[in-house]
Design a protein around this motif. Sequence first.
Motif: not given
Length: 124
Positions: A17-23, A109-114
């Motif tokens: 999650x950290x990698x997805x979000x910081x990227x 999916x993570x980026x879309x929901x956030x």
Amino acid sequence: MARIMIVDDSTVMRMNLKKILTDVGHTIVAEAQNGKEACAQYEKYRPDLVTMDISMPVMTGVEATKAIVSKFPDAVIVMISALNQKKMVYDALKNGAKHYIIKPIDQEKVISVLNEVLRTDVST
């Protein structure tokens, strides 16, 4: 971009999650391994958004969500859940979670929901 706290008892999941979000430009301000830690970290850091694993030792994500939202009604919490945890997801939403993501997670999916939750939160 948002200041985010990641709550998950799995070190690997927190790292993913950290990698997805910081990227994509978000800042991780805190991490927690269980709901009890999440409550303390939320109070200390007041993140813009929390990703909260639903099933953890010590205090579940549902219990932590309820505790955080009761003290901080504007908290923005997104539950991370396994497919077979529908009742727990419903309980979390009923207790103040804004959205949920079903595992396995992927970046889109993570980026879309956030983005949806952050956009909704900003406009309210």
